[in-house]
Design a protein around this motif. Structure first.
Motif: not given
Length: 57
Positions: A19-24
């Motif tokens: 989720d953090s990667i997708y947000m970035m």
């Protein structure tokens, strides 16, 4: 040796959630390319980005 990483591989490498990667990616905070529906990361570019030398900072 792999030259590109998937979202899952990068999340494992950085020890963060997918989720953090997708947000970035959504916020253009991390260098990436899209190939159709896939999001890929060039390993060397990510290593440079982590060192703070990427031109996409």
């Amino acid at each position: 040796m792999k030259i590109v990483l998937s979202v899952i591989e990068l999340s494992e490498m950085l020890a963060v959630s997918t989720d953090s990667i997708y947000m970035m990616v959504r916020e253009n905070q991390i260098p990436h390319v899209r190939v159709r529906r896939r999001i890929l990361f060039h390993k060397e570019t990510i290593e440079d980005w982590l060192k703070g030398t990427s031109s996409l900072n």
